[in-house]
Design a protein around this motif. Structure first.
Motif, short mmCIF file in Angstrom:
data_model
loop_
_atom_site.label_atom_id
_atom_site.label_comp_id
_atom_site.label_asym_id
_atom_site.label_seq_id
_atom_site.Cartn_x
_atom_site.Cartn_y
_atom_site.Cartn_z
N TYR A 50 9.72 23.11 -3.71
CA TYR A 50 9.11 24.41 -3.41
C TYR A 50 8.25 24.38 -2.15
O TYR A 50 8.09 25.42 -1.50
N ALA A 51 7.71 23.25 -1.81
CA ALA A 51 6.91 23.11 -0.58
C ALA A 51 6.71 21.64 -0.29
O ALA A 51 6.71 20.81 -1.21
N TRP A 52 6.54 21.31 1.00
CA TRP A 52 6.25 19.93 1.37
C TRP A 52 5.49 19.90 2.69
O TRP A 52 5.55 20.83 3.49
N CYS A 53 4.77 18.81 2.90
CA CYS A 53 4.08 18.59 4.16
C CYS A 53 3.89 17.09 4.35
O CYS A 53 3.46 16.38 3.43
N LEU A 54 4.23 16.60 5.54
CA LEU A 54 4.08 15.20 5.88
C LEU A 54 3.03 15.07 6.98
O LEU A 54 3.14 15.72 8.02
N LYS A 56 0.29 12.05 9.06
CA LYS A 56 0.41 10.66 9.51
C LYS A 56 0.21 9.65 8.40
O LYS A 56 0.93 8.66 8.31
N ASN A 57 -0.80 9.88 7.55
CA ASN A 57 -1.11 8.85 6.55
C ASN A 57 -1.01 9.34 5.11
O ASN A 57 -1.47 8.67 4.20
N HIS A 58 -0.42 10.54 4.90
CA HIS A 58 -0.20 10.99 3.53
C HIS A 58 0.82 12.13 3.50
O HIS A 58 1.25 12.61 4.55
N PHE A 59 1.21 12.51 2.29
CA PHE A 59 2.17 13.61 2.14
C PHE A 59 1.87 14.38 0.86
O PHE A 59 1.20 13.88 -0.04
N HIS A 60 2.40 15.61 0.79
CA HIS A 60 2.29 16.45 -0.40
C HIS A 60 3.63 17.14 -0.63
O HIS A 60 4.25 17.62 0.32
N ILE A 61 4.05 17.22 -1.89
CA ILE A 61 5.30 17.89 -2.24
C ILE A 61 5.10 18.65 -3.55
O ILE A 61 4.46 18.14 -4.48
#
Length: 202
Positions: A50-54, A56-61
């Motif tokens: 449904y959403a993601w973001c990368l 430099k040192n972490h990510f969210h999905i």
């Protein structure tokens, strides 16, 4: 001992992690592309995104784990030779992160862990929470000072959702959640960046 939230089919989750010791997990542009390529290979068959973001040192999905009836086993990829008897979404995520770590270590001639311990997960228990999480994910680059506006950041799903290009994202479902594209953009232009707001997602 830390209690790990189980990943159960049919449920929605916030999946996230940091680089080991706060170090980078992406070292060049190609790394971002490779992460997304492996994500499509390992995770798309077992989860809706449904959403993601990368960063430099972490990510969210933000994902919804598919039920066994929704999974086509022929699409699954494993890091082991033997096919598992039971499809385990948590293990599939582990295969994905292991594959990325191996590729990055090989390319950059490094060794050891890329990610901090086990990946983190938080169950999403309402549509309202999911909407706020989607905003939080897309606003992360702004919060961390990478850009002044979320639509200027290249490594998130924001631009894909407001576009008409082909995607594996659950774009229609996301837009419907907000009512329409205009409402989606308006919600994302609102300022929800209080300390209390961000504490909800950690």
């Amino acid at each position: 001992m830390q209690i790990v939230t189980p990943i159960i089919a049919g449920n929605y989750y916030h999946i996230y992690n940091n680089g080991n010791n706060g170090e980078n997990i992406f070292f060049d542009t190609e790394n971002y592309y490779h992460f997304l390529k492996l994500y499509a290979k390992y995770i798309n068959p077992i989860a809706d995104t449904y959403a993601w973001c990368l960063l430099k040192n972490h990510f969210h999905i933000a994902v919804r784990i598919k039920t066994s009836e929704e999974i086509f086993e022929d699409e699954l990829s494993y890091t082991t030779v033997e096919k598992p008897k039971v499809i385990d979404a948590s293990k599939q995520f582990s295969h994905f992160f292991n594959a990325y770590t191996q590729a990055i270590n090989k390319k950059h001639k490094r060794s050891g862990k890329i990610f901090q311990s086990k990946f983190k997960r938080k169950r999403i228990d309402s549509e309202e929470y999911l909407k706020k999480l989607i905003y939080y994910i897309h606003n992360n680059p702004v919060q961390h000072g990478f850009c002044k506006s979320m639509n200027l950041y290249p490594w998130s799903s924001y631009e894909t959702i407001i576009s008409t290009k082909n995607t594996n994202l659950k774009r229609n479902e996301v837009v419907d959640m907000f009512g329409n594209i205009s409402n989606f953009i308006e919600f994302h232009n609102s300022n929800l960046s209080s300390i209390e707001f961000y504490q909800e997602f950690h």
